[in-house]
Each structure stands twice: as C-alpha cells, then as structure tokens.
Design a protein around this motif. Structure first.
Motif, PDB file in Angstrom:
ATOM      1  N   LYS A   1      43.003  -1.135  38.528  1.00  0.00           N
ATOM      2  CA  LYS A   1      41.896  -0.833  37.408  1.00  0.00           C
ATOM      3  C   LYS A   1      41.881  -1.962  36.441  1.00  0.00           C
ATOM      4  N   ILE A   2      43.062  -2.449  36.071  1.00  0.00           N
ATOM      5  CA  ILE A   2      42.691  -3.604  35.042  1.00  0.00           C
ATOM      6  C   ILE A   2      42.084  -4.637  35.836  1.00  0.00           C
ATOM      7  N   PHE A   3      42.315  -5.074  36.893  1.00  0.00           N
ATOM      8  CA  PHE A   3      41.745  -6.188  37.662  1.00  0.00           C
ATOM      9  C   PHE A   3      40.293  -6.119  37.970  1.00  0.00           C
ATOM     10  N   ALA A   4      39.859  -4.981  38.153  1.00  0.00           N
ATOM     11  CA  ALA A   4      38.515  -4.522  38.558  1.00  0.00           C
ATOM     12  C   ALA A   4      37.954  -4.605  37.056  1.00  0.00           C
ATOM     13  N   LYS A   5      38.541  -3.901  36.215  1.00  0.00           N
ATOM     14  CA  LYS A   5      37.775  -3.927  34.861  1.00  0.00           C
ATOM     15  C   LYS A   5      37.656  -5.453  34.222  1.00  0.00           C
ATOM     16  N   VAL A   6      38.519  -6.266  34.479  1.00  0.00           N
ATOM     17  CA  VAL A   6      38.310  -7.812  34.109  1.00  0.00           C
ATOM     18  C   VAL A   6      37.277  -8.339  34.842  1.00  0.00           C
ATOM     19  N   GLN A   7      37.076  -7.906  36.125  1.00  0.00           N
ATOM     20  CA  GLN A   7      36.095  -8.477  36.784  1.00  0.00           C
ATOM     21  C   GLN A   7      34.721  -8.425  36.599  1.00  0.00           C
ATOM     22  N   SER A   8      34.442  -7.252  35.756  1.00  0.00           N
ATOM     23  CA  SER A   8      33.239  -6.922  35.129  1.00  0.00           C
ATOM     24  C   SER A   8      32.914  -7.446  33.794  1.00  0.00           C
ATOM     25  N   PHE A   9      33.804  -7.899  33.355  1.00  0.00           N
ATOM     26  CA  PHE A   9      33.828  -8.662  31.974  1.00  0.00           C
ATOM     27  C   PHE A   9      32.857  -9.826  31.802  1.00  0.00           C
ATOM     28  N   SER A  10      32.162  -9.843  30.824  1.00  0.00           N
ATOM     29  CA  SER A  10      31.342 -11.172  30.676  1.00  0.00           C
ATOM     30  C   SER A  10      32.343 -12.107  29.972  1.00  0.00           C
ATOM     31  N   LEU A  11      31.775 -13.491  29.775  1.00  0.00           N
ATOM     32  CA  LEU A  11      32.403 -14.411  29.137  1.00  0.00           C
ATOM     33  C   LEU A  11      32.922 -14.100  27.719  1.00  0.00           C
ATOM     34  N   GLN A  12      32.088 -13.249  27.085  1.00  0.00           N
ATOM     35  CA  GLN A  12      32.296 -12.911  25.835  1.00  0.00           C
ATOM     36  C   GLN A  12      33.414 -12.062  25.746  1.00  0.00           C
ATOM     37  N   GLU A  13      33.843 -11.021  26.830  1.00  0.00           N
ATOM     38  CA  GLU A  13      35.268 -10.323  26.657  1.00  0.00           C
ATOM     39  C   GLU A  13      36.314 -11.433  26.887  1.00  0.00           C
ATOM     40  N   PHE A  14      36.082 -12.353  27.626  1.00  0.00           N
ATOM     41  CA  PHE A  14      37.027 -13.294  28.218  1.00  0.00           C
ATOM     42  C   PHE A  14      37.543 -14.133  26.764  1.00  0.00           C
ATOM     43  N   ASP A  15      36.351 -14.450  26.125  1.00  0.00           N
ATOM     44  CA  ASP A  15      36.588 -15.236  24.716  1.00  0.00           C
ATOM     45  C   ASP A  15      37.397 -14.381  23.745  1.00  0.00           C
TER      46      ASP A  15
ATOM     47  N   GLY B   1      41.252 -13.284  25.760  1.00  0.00           N
ATOM     48  CA  GLY B   1      41.923 -14.389  26.258  1.00  0.00           C
ATOM     49  C   GLY B   1      42.581 -14.463  27.440  1.00  0.00           C
ATOM     50  N   THR B   2      42.742 -15.315  28.176  1.00  0.00           N
ATOM     51  CA  THR B   2      43.048 -15.454  29.627  1.00  0.00           C
ATOM     52  C   THR B   2      44.904 -14.948  29.536  1.00  0.00           C
ATOM     53  N   ALA B   3      45.660 -15.461  28.606  1.00  0.00           N
ATOM     54  CA  ALA B   3      46.915 -15.493  28.886  1.00  0.00           C
ATOM     55  C   ALA B   3      47.377 -13.995  28.548  1.00  0.00           C
ATOM     56  N   THR B   4      46.755 -13.217  27.479  1.00  0.00           N
ATOM     57  CA  THR B   4      46.972 -11.751  27.145  1.00  0.00           C
ATOM     58  C   THR B   4      46.566 -10.886  28.553  1.00  0.00           C
ATOM     59  N   LEU B   5      45.287 -11.499  28.973  1.00  0.00           N
ATOM     60  CA  LEU B   5      44.991 -10.521  30.206  1.00  0.00           C
ATOM     61  C   LEU B   5      46.199 -10.507  31.160  1.00  0.00           C
ATOM     62  N   ILE B   6      46.742 -11.574  31.537  1.00  0.00           N
ATOM     63  CA  ILE B   6      47.816 -11.809  32.530  1.00  0.00           C
ATOM     64  C   ILE B   6      48.972 -11.094  32.425  1.00  0.00           C
ATOM     65  N   THR B   7      49.153 -11.187  30.892  1.00  0.00           N
ATOM     66  CA  THR B   7      50.510 -10.310  30.541  1.00  0.00           C
ATOM     67  C   THR B   7      50.438  -8.934  30.749  1.00  0.00           C
TER      68      THR B   7
ATOM     69  N   ARG C   1      47.857  -1.604  24.948  1.00  0.00           N
ATOM     70  CA  ARG C   1      47.273  -2.810  25.203  1.00  0.00           C
ATOM     71  C   ARG C   1      46.436  -2.646  26.689  1.00  0.00           C
ATOM     72  N   ILE C   2      47.073  -2.021  27.600  1.00  0.00           N
ATOM     73  CA  ILE C   2      46.392  -1.505  28.725  1.00  0.00           C
ATOM     74  C   ILE C   2      45.176  -0.828  28.648  1.00  0.00           C
ATOM     75  N   ASN C   3      45.202   0.201  27.773  1.00  0.00           N
ATOM     76  CA  ASN C   3      43.987   1.220  27.531  1.00  0.00           C
ATOM     77  C   ASN C   3      42.984   0.117  26.679  1.00  0.00           C
ATOM     78  N   GLU C   4      43.437  -0.772  25.898  1.00  0.00           N
ATOM     79  CA  GLU C   4      42.319  -1.800  25.262  1.00  0.00           C
ATOM     80  C   GLU C   4      41.553  -2.437  26.079  1.00  0.00           C
ATOM     81  N   VAL C   5      42.163  -2.784  27.453  1.00  0.00           N
ATOM     82  CA  VAL C   5      41.423  -3.664  28.300  1.00  0.00           C
ATOM     83  C   VAL C   5      40.687  -2.327  29.091  1.00  0.00           C
TER      84      VAL C   5
END
Length: 575
Positions: free
Chosen positions: A91-105, A108-114, A305-309
């Motif tokens: 679910k997290i991976f699928a959600k992250v795939q739908s993010f625009s670059l603004q959500e990544f900015d 942050g990449t480090a916290t998404l991995i954690t 933190r998971i729910n936040e994503v």
C-alpha cells in the motif's frame, strides 16, 4: 493504529481461529490448577492412587490440548502479522508511486524508506503480540480472578491490593516512556538521512576530503538515537523488577495468610496451591499486557507515520473522465503558463507562451536557475502549472490521464538514472517487448554500440546499482537509447548531452535527425553548439522568455542569448 487494521479483512478467518484457539488454551490453563487441587485434597490426602492416576492422566490431556492450541494460534497469528506487513508495504509503495514531485519534496526520500521498512516492521511485530496477548491476557486475568474466588474468597483481598499497585506502576512508567518512543522514529529518520547522503555522495565526500566530517555527522545522529534509546530502556528497566517485586510479595502474602486459614480449618492445602497458581497467572497476564503496552507506543508512532503517507493526497491526479486527443502527433502548446514552487518568493516560470510542432526541434537555453527543467517538467506533468495551460495535441495535460500523456513522451532526465540489471534490461525499460534488434538499433543511434560491444558480455553486461560501473557519458547514452526505443511522439532531452565530448555530441545529433524527424523534440542544453541548429530556440532568463527564434535571429535581437554565445564561441565563430 486501528485505522490500519482495515487491511486485515482477508485474514479474518485466521483471526477468528486464533481467538477460538487462544480461548481454549486459556480454559486449559485455568482448569489445570483446579485439577491439581483435587489431586492434592482428594487423592494425596486420602492416599487414593487410582484417583491420582485418573485425574493426573486427564491433566496431561488438558495440558497437551492447551499446548497444541497455543502452537497453532501462534503459527496463525504470525502468518497474519507477516501478511499484514506485506500488505502495508504494498500500500505504501503504491501510494508513493502516485505522488508528484511536490510530495517527494515535502516528505523526503529518507523518511519514505524508513516508513516502508522499519515502521512497517514495528507495526507487524506488535500485531503478533496483539493477536496472541490481547486475547489471552485479559481472559487469563478475568478467568484467574473468577477461579481464585471459587477456590477461596477470603484471600481475594490480596489481589485487590496487588492488581491496582501493578496498574499504578505501569501507568507511571508508560507516561514517561511514550514520548521517547515517538522520538525514536524521528531520530531514526535523521540517521537514515545522513547515511543515505553519505553513501550516494561518497565520491564528493572523498574528493573534498570530508570523510571525517561525515563521520562526525553520522556519530552525532547515531549518538542522538542511542541516547534516546538509553533513556527509554532506563525507564522500562524499572518496570520488570517492580512487577516481580509485587508478584513475589503477593505470593508471600498468599502463603502467609493462606497458612493461617489452613491452620484455622477454613482452607485446604490443594486450594492454597491452586490459589497461588491463579494469582501467578493473573499477575503474569498483567505482565504480558505490560509488554504489549511497552511496544504499542512505538508501533503507534510508526502507525501515525504510515497513515500520514497513506492519507497524503497527491496534488496531481487523473481526471475522472480523461480527455482523448483528436490528433495524435505530439503538438505541444504553452498558453500564458506560470509556476511557483511551494514557499518560493519568486515564480520559477512567468507567462510562458509558445508552441512546438511535430518535425521541429525546440531548444531551450538560459542561465542556471532560469527555469529550463521546470518548463519541461510541466509537459510531463511532474508538476502542474499554477496559471495558464499546457496543451498536448490540443488537450490540457490536466484533462489527460498521466499514463496516456507519458506514453507519448520519451524523457531523458538531467541526471541519468540506470537500474541494476543488464544493459539490455535498461534500454528495454523504455519498451518491455523490445526485440534484440530494436535494442541494438537504439544503442547505435545513441552512439552506445562501441562501448557496449567492448564489454565482455555486451548487452548482457551487468549494470551496478545506480550505474556506478559506467561513466557519466555512457550513462547518458544508455538513457538516450532507452527513450529512443519507445519511438514516442515527443522527445525531451533535459541537458542530456552535457557529459559527451564534442565529437560524440555532434555524431549523436546527426544520427538523431532522421530517427526523430517526425516527432516534437525539446532539447535543454548549456552548450550553444548543441542548440544552434534547432528550428526554434527559446531563451529563458529568471523564468521569463526573453527571446524566441533561430540562432541567427537571436544573435541580432536577444542580448541574453548574445552574451551566452559570446561566452562560448570565439570572435570568428560568432561572426
């Protein structure tokens, strides 16, 4: 954390089975002390060997049944928790795939991995405990109290003293520990960030002799995490000795007052032994709940933190009814487009208006930070325009599905990205069903054939993670081949020739002409030699267009372009 449990629906049969099995196990555990009391009071006291063997054999069967139920319940709960973890990661991976670059900015990449790894593991571990302890511990506690009362009402006042004392200690310890558990994940994020930056930027670190500085940064983050963990463990270390102290004092008190009752003839020896076991079961069930309470705060912090994503809504979404382009050629048009990055004081682009047709090469040039990459990011819809419209084949890109839009585009990013696998796999990334002939043709156009064939395994040569075993120029050429194999309607080369020498650059652009002649082509470049043959050159300065035209036209009409050319070409070439 309860919000995440909705993903357990497919395991509801397992969960129901676990509850039933644990209920049977608790009944078994609660029944055994009563049977033991009967063996002592009726068998041993009366020297009835037959009764002892009969009831003793039955006790073995009850114990075996309880053990079997416990083993099966543990297996099913573990399987459910592991499956739960898999679902959360998906679910997290699928959600992250739908993010625009603004959500990544923003995140942050480090916290998404954690959050995808450590946080999910925390929730998964607690899920096992919840499935096993959340059912058995309360049942054992309540059942133990009931059975203890059945054995002797006169001693139950001891439990009324011990149980509240335990709850008081648990409450005090957890009130101090929960805030620190929440901090653990934040500090782990920081550690991962420092580690990731160090590993990805190892060449820069070594080139500038900053190894000691990076060690210091890592040690500070590591020590910060350690100090927080030490504080937590110091607080939690108080819990177990205090609980054992209360349990031991409770046992002593039961034996003391139980002995008085036996002496007075109000109680039997077997009943006292059973009462001690029930008291132990009650206190151990509270100990089990405490272990759960210790882990739940950290898991709760992870769940938040998971729910936040999962609750983050991407700013770029597909329309409910995507529009279809009438013409399918790659016509691109900007109509008074402006764009600002979140929090920026000045817009990155202002009032951009131009059009690009199939069969034309549109070059974009300008100083650093002028908005060149931002402009093409609006075409691919990595970001959405704040004002105005970006049209592809006459349709606003916001009215198209992202998949159909990007299927039209062959994109070569400014920073070349290769994936672990073979060279052929990386080129085939642009077209999954590409034949070996198509792969070789794309590599030939991208001027990659010579260095690929010089490698021992050719197109089967393994690319290391991040493409660290090939040079910058080789990475760029493989990235270009990956885009070429798609044969898209629109090509975007975002400063994709910067790592090539002038000879390879010229050969590549010459080979590209016939290959991309029917497509709309955008070239972002710093070199004037790369863009001077384009059909149209757009000059950007501080996010605004300060000139559009051919090379010769701009030399005569655009001061900014003239300065760029003058800085790169000699007097003779400029003339």
């Amino acid at each position: 954390m309860l919000k995440l449990f909705k993903f357990l629906k497919q395991y509801k049969t397992y969960i129901a089975a676990v509850i039933v099995l644990l209920f049977l196990q608790v009944l078994s555990d609660l029944y055994l002390p009563t049977l033991m009391a009967d063996v002592v009071d009726k068998g041993i006291v009366n020297k009835d060997i037959g009764y002892i063997l009969r009831v003793g054999g039955f006790m073995l069967l009850v114990a075996a049944g309880g053990t079997l139920c416990a083993i099966t319940a543990t297996f099913l709960s573990s399987k459910t928790a592991v499956g739960f973890g898999r679902i959360l990661r998906e679910k997290i991976f699928a959600k992250v795939q739908s993010f625009s670059l603004q959500e990544f900015d923003k995140l942050g990449t480090a916290t998404l991995i954690t959050r995808t790894t450590n946080d999910v593991t925390q929730v998964q571990q607690v899920s096992v405990l919840i499935l096993s302890m959340m059912v058995s511990a309360p049942l054992t506690c309540l059942g133990g109290i009931f059975m203890a009362i059945q054995q002797d009402r006169g001693l139950t006042w001891l439990l009324l003293v011990a149980v509240p004392a335990l709850f008081l200690i648990i409450g005090i310890v957890l009130s101090k520990g929960i805030p620190l558990f929440r901090l653990m994940q934040v500090k782990l994020d920081k550690l991962n960030l420092v580690l990731r930056e160090n590993l990805t930027g190892i060449r820069v670190v070594r080139a500038f002799n900053r190894i000691e500085k990076e060690k210091k940064r890592f040690d500070e983050a590591n020590a910060d995490l350690m100090q927080n963990a030490v504080k937590v463990n110091k607080i939690m270390a108080i819990l177990m000795p205090m609980m054992m102290l209360i349990m031991n004092f409770t046992t002593i008190a039961i034996i003391w007052f139980g002995g008085i009752r036996i002496n007075n003839g109000d109680m039997q020896v077997g009943s006292l032994m059973a009462f001690i076991q029930y008291a132990t079961q009650i206190l151990f069930s509270l100990l089990m709940l405490t272990m759960l309470f210790v882990m739940v705060p950290r898991a709760q912090a992870s769940a938040v933190r998971i729910n936040e994503v999962l609750d983050t809504e991407p700013e770029i979404k597909d329309p409910l009814k995507p529009a279809l382009a009438e013409q399918k050629q790659g016509f691109v048009e900007f109509q008074e487009v402006s764009f600002s990055y979140p929090g920026a004081e000045q817009p990155a682009l202002s009032n951009i208006t131009f059009s690009a047709k199939p069969g034309e090469i549109t070059a974009i040039i300008g100083g650093t930070g002028s908005g060149k990459s931002t402009l093409v990011n609006l075409i691919t819809r990595f970001y959405d325009a704040g004002c105005g419209r970006v049209l592809v084949d006459g349709v606003d890109v916001r009215d198209m599905s992202q998949e159909s839009l990007r299927a039209k585009i062959g994109f070569v990013p400014q920073k070349s990205v290769l994936f672990s696998g073979t060279i052929a796999d990386n080129i085939r990334y642009g077209k999954e069903d590409a034949t070996p002939e198509e792969i070789e043709h794309a590599a030939q156009i991208a001027q990659a054939t010579d260095f690929v064939k010089s490698m021992e395994d050719g197109f089967d040569h393994i690319i290391a993670q991040g493409g660290t075993n090939v040079s910058g120029g080789q990475k760029q050429r493989l990235s270009i081949a990956r885009a070429l194999i798609r044969r898209p309607e629109i090509y975007i080369f975002d400063d994709s020739f910067s790592a090539l020498d002038f000879k390879t650059d010229a050969k590549l652009r010459a080979a590209l002409k016939s290959e991309i002649s029917a497509s709309t082509v955008f070239i972002i470049a710093q070199r004037v030699a790369t863009v001077m043959d384009a059909d149209r050159i757009i000059v950007l300065d501080d996010g605004q267009i300060c000139g559009i035209g051919t090379h010769q036209e701009l030399l005569n009409t655009c001061g900014v372009y003239h300065e760029i050319v003058a800085s790169q070409l000699s007097e003779g070439e400029l003339a």
